[in-house]
Design a protein around this motif. Structure first.
Motif, PDB file in Angstrom:
ATOM      1  N   CYS A   1       3.115  -1.142  -5.671  1.00  0.00           N
ATOM      2  CA  CYS A   1       1.963  -0.823  -4.816  1.00  0.00           C
ATOM      3  C   CYS A   1       0.663  -1.057  -5.582  1.00  0.00           C
ATOM      4  O   CYS A   1       0.495  -0.574  -6.703  1.00  0.00           O
ATOM      5  CB  CYS A   1       2.029   0.619  -4.327  1.00  0.00           C
ATOM      6  SG  CYS A   1       3.351   0.897  -3.150  1.00  0.00           S
TER       7      CYS A   1
ATOM      8  N   GLU B   1      -6.158  10.397   4.763  1.00  0.00           N
ATOM      9  CA  GLU B   1      -5.678   9.279   3.933  1.00  0.00           C
ATOM     10  C   GLU B   1      -4.724   8.393   4.724  1.00  0.00           C
ATOM     11  O   GLU B   1      -4.776   7.167   4.633  1.00  0.00           O
ATOM     12  CB  GLU B   1      -5.016   9.785   2.653  1.00  0.00           C
ATOM     13  CG  GLU B   1      -5.967  10.501   1.723  1.00  0.00           C
ATOM     14  CD  GLU B   1      -7.124   9.636   1.254  1.00  0.00           C
ATOM     15  OE1 GLU B   1      -6.923   8.436   0.988  1.00  0.00           O
ATOM     16  OE2 GLU B   1      -8.240  10.161   1.150  1.00  0.00           O
ATOM     17  N   LEU B   2      -3.855   9.006   5.527  1.00  0.00           N
ATOM     18  CA  LEU B   2      -2.959   8.219   6.378  1.00  0.00           C
ATOM     19  C   LEU B   2      -3.768   7.418   7.382  1.00  0.00           C
ATOM     20  O   LEU B   2      -3.503   6.227   7.610  1.00  0.00           O
ATOM     21  CB  LEU B   2      -1.955   9.122   7.096  1.00  0.00           C
ATOM     22  CG  LEU B   2      -1.013   8.414   8.075  1.00  0.00           C
ATOM     23  CD1 LEU B   2      -0.159   7.370   7.366  1.00  0.00           C
ATOM     24  CD2 LEU B   2      -0.136   9.429   8.795  1.00  0.00           C
TER      25      LEU B   2
ATOM     26  N   ILE C   1      -4.799  -1.408   6.998  1.00  0.00           N
ATOM     27  CA  ILE C   1      -3.641  -2.256   6.731  1.00  0.00           C
ATOM     28  C   ILE C   1      -3.743  -3.531   7.557  1.00  0.00           C
ATOM     29  O   ILE C   1      -4.228  -3.515   8.687  1.00  0.00           O
ATOM     30  CB  ILE C   1      -2.323  -1.482   6.978  1.00  0.00           C
ATOM     31  CG1 ILE C   1      -1.183  -2.152   6.220  1.00  0.00           C
ATOM     32  CG2 ILE C   1      -2.034  -1.325   8.465  1.00  0.00           C
ATOM     33  CD1 ILE C   1      -0.004  -1.236   5.981  1.00  0.00           C
TER      34      ILE C   1
ATOM     35  N   TYR D   1       1.704   5.369   0.060  1.00  0.00           N
ATOM     36  CA  TYR D   1       1.204   6.615   0.651  1.00  0.00           C
ATOM     37  C   TYR D   1       2.073   7.753   0.136  1.00  0.00           C
ATOM     38  O   TYR D   1       3.294   7.753   0.307  1.00  0.00           O
ATOM     39  CB  TYR D   1       1.255   6.554   2.174  1.00  0.00           C
ATOM     40  CG  TYR D   1       0.840   7.853   2.833  1.00  0.00           C
ATOM     41  CD1 TYR D   1      -0.494   8.254   2.858  1.00  0.00           C
ATOM     42  CD2 TYR D   1       1.779   8.695   3.419  1.00  0.00           C
ATOM     43  CE1 TYR D   1      -0.876   9.450   3.442  1.00  0.00           C
ATOM     44  CE2 TYR D   1       1.406   9.898   4.002  1.00  0.00           C
ATOM     45  CZ  TYR D   1       0.076  10.261   4.013  1.00  0.00           C
ATOM     46  OH  TYR D   1      -0.304  11.453   4.583  1.00  0.00           O
TER      47      TYR D   1
ATOM     48  N   ILE E   1       0.860  -1.179   0.000  1.00  0.00           N
ATOM     49  CA  ILE E   1       0.000   0.000   0.000  1.00  0.00           C
ATOM     50  C   ILE E   1       0.896   1.229   0.000  1.00  0.00           C
ATOM     51  O   ILE E   1       1.722   1.402   0.895  1.00  0.00           O
ATOM     52  CB  ILE E   1      -0.930  -0.004   1.229  1.00  0.00           C
ATOM     53  CG1 ILE E   1      -1.773  -1.271   1.225  1.00  0.00           C
ATOM     54  CG2 ILE E   1      -1.785   1.254   1.264  1.00  0.00           C
ATOM     55  CD1 ILE E   1      -2.461  -1.564   2.529  1.00  0.00           C
TER      56      ILE E   1
ATOM     57  N   ARG F   1      -2.624   5.840  -1.677  1.00  0.00           N
ATOM     58  CA  ARG F   1      -3.425   6.910  -1.077  1.00  0.00           C
ATOM     59  C   ARG F   1      -2.588   8.175  -1.136  1.00  0.00           C
ATOM     60  O   ARG F   1      -1.403   8.154  -0.821  1.00  0.00           O
ATOM     61  CB  ARG F   1      -3.791   6.569   0.368  1.00  0.00           C
ATOM     62  CG  ARG F   1      -4.500   5.237   0.576  1.00  0.00           C
ATOM     63  CD  ARG F   1      -5.810   5.146  -0.141  1.00  0.00           C
ATOM     64  NE  ARG F   1      -6.794   6.045   0.416  1.00  0.00           N
ATOM     65  CZ  ARG F   1      -8.092   5.796   0.477  1.00  0.00           C
ATOM     66  NH1 ARG F   1      -8.563   4.665  -0.003  1.00  0.00           N
ATOM     67  NH2 ARG F   1      -8.921   6.665   0.986  1.00  0.00           N
TER      68      ARG F   1
ATOM     69  N   LEU G   1       3.400  -0.973   4.101  1.00  0.00           N
ATOM     70  CA  LEU G   1       3.147   0.426   3.780  1.00  0.00           C
ATOM     71  C   LEU G   1       4.416   0.946   3.112  1.00  0.00           C
ATOM     72  O   LEU G   1       5.510   0.830   3.664  1.00  0.00           O
ATOM     73  CB  LEU G   1       2.838   1.241   5.039  1.00  0.00           C
ATOM     74  CG  LEU G   1       2.716   2.757   4.855  1.00  0.00           C
ATOM     75  CD1 LEU G   1       1.634   3.116   3.841  1.00  0.00           C
ATOM     76  CD2 LEU G   1       2.446   3.435   6.192  1.00  0.00           C
TER      77      LEU G   1
ATOM     78  N   THR H   1      -6.765   6.344   7.059  1.00  0.00           N
ATOM     79  CA  THR H   1      -7.431   5.264   6.328  1.00  0.00           C
ATOM     80  C   THR H   1      -6.469   4.096   6.116  1.00  0.00           C
ATOM     81  O   THR H   1      -6.826   2.937   6.339  1.00  0.00           O
ATOM     82  CB  THR H   1      -7.958   5.776   4.963  1.00  0.00           C
ATOM     83  OG1 THR H   1      -8.915   6.800   5.212  1.00  0.00           O
ATOM     84  CG2 THR H   1      -8.597   4.660   4.161  1.00  0.00           C
ATOM     85  N   VAL H   2      -5.253   4.403   5.697  1.00  0.00           N
ATOM     86  CA  VAL H   2      -4.250   3.347   5.488  1.00  0.00           C
ATOM     87  C   VAL H   2      -3.999   2.598   6.790  1.00  0.00           C
ATOM     88  O   VAL H   2      -3.999   1.363   6.818  1.00  0.00           O
ATOM     89  CB  VAL H   2      -2.927   3.939   4.942  1.00  0.00           C
ATOM     90  CG1 VAL H   2      -1.807   2.909   4.997  1.00  0.00           C
ATOM     91  CG2 VAL H   2      -3.109   4.442   3.525  1.00  0.00           C
TER      92      VAL H   2
ATOM     93  N   ASP I   1       0.844  -7.015   5.273  1.00  0.00           N
ATOM     94  CA  ASP I   1       0.876  -5.905   4.318  1.00  0.00           C
ATOM     95  C   ASP I   1       2.123  -5.055   4.548  1.00  0.00           C
ATOM     96  O   ASP I   1       2.743  -5.097   5.622  1.00  0.00           O
ATOM     97  CB  ASP I   1      -0.354  -5.010   4.462  1.00  0.00           C
ATOM     98  CG  ASP I   1      -1.637  -5.672   3.992  1.00  0.00           C
ATOM     99  OD1 ASP I   1      -1.555  -6.750   3.360  1.00  0.00           O
ATOM    100  OD2 ASP I   1      -2.716  -5.106   4.254  1.00  0.00           O
TER     101      ASP I   1
END
Length: 183
Positions: free
Chosen positions: A28, A46-47, A54, A6, A4, A32, A60, A49-50, A58
């Protein structure tokens, strides 16, 4: 295991296209993006949400650690959240991989330097403001309060609370202006 991405830039006039391209190139599946300051994690939806979604296994991925946080405390909180969820953190431009001991150590060093850079920038800004004030150049931001309108409403018999409500300002601001004028 999902990767994911960012991407974050600080201001609306900045572009995070380079970050997004690097995150896509690193594999990725989800990216986001947001435009928000890195000096705090509050307001960075957005952070959040991640970090909420997660999962175990996963990863990041960010391009650089300063895109994630500019304070060591925020960085450690984010890393702790990832660890508790069984996720890892990687940076495409820095040798950071929290699944290794060396990666964790390097992460902490980068976090310290990111915070140091932010503090230096703040000191330079304050020095510049002090110099501008001493030279009479810096006046601060313009008042958002229309003092003439407050005086007019007061003369019409309106109370401080009603004035504040009608102008969409704080009651204390109205009282402050009226106190300065001896009312």
């Amino acid at each position: 295991m999902a990767k994911i991405g960012y991407a974050r830039v600080s201001t609306a006039d900045q572009d995070n296209a380079v970050q997004v391209a690097a995150l896509k190139a690193s594999g990725c599946e989800v990216i986001r993006e947001e435009k928000a300051t890195g000096t705090t994690t509050s307001g960075r939806t957005e952070l959040a949400t991640v970090l909420d979604f997660i999962r175990d296994g996963d990863v990041l991925v960010v391009t650089r650690i300063d895109r994630l946080a500019r304070s060591i405390a925020d960085l450690q909180t984010i890393v702790r959240t990832l660890r508790e969820k069984g996720a890892a953190l990687q940076a495409t431009e820095q040798p950071v991989d929290t699944s290794t001991a060396a990666g964790k150590a390097f992460l902490d060093m980068l976090g310290v330097f990111a915070e140091f850079e932010t503090n230096l920038r703040r000191e330079r800004q304050m020095e510049g403001i002090a110099k501008a004030k001493a030279e009479g150049i810096y006046k601060g931001r313009k008042s958002a309060i229309d003092a003439d309108e407050i005086r007019r409403l007061r003369a019409d018999g309106m109370g401080a609370s009603a004035i504040a409500k009608s102008l969409g300002i704080g009651r204390a601001s109205v009282y402050r202006l009226l106190d300065e004028e001896g009312e």
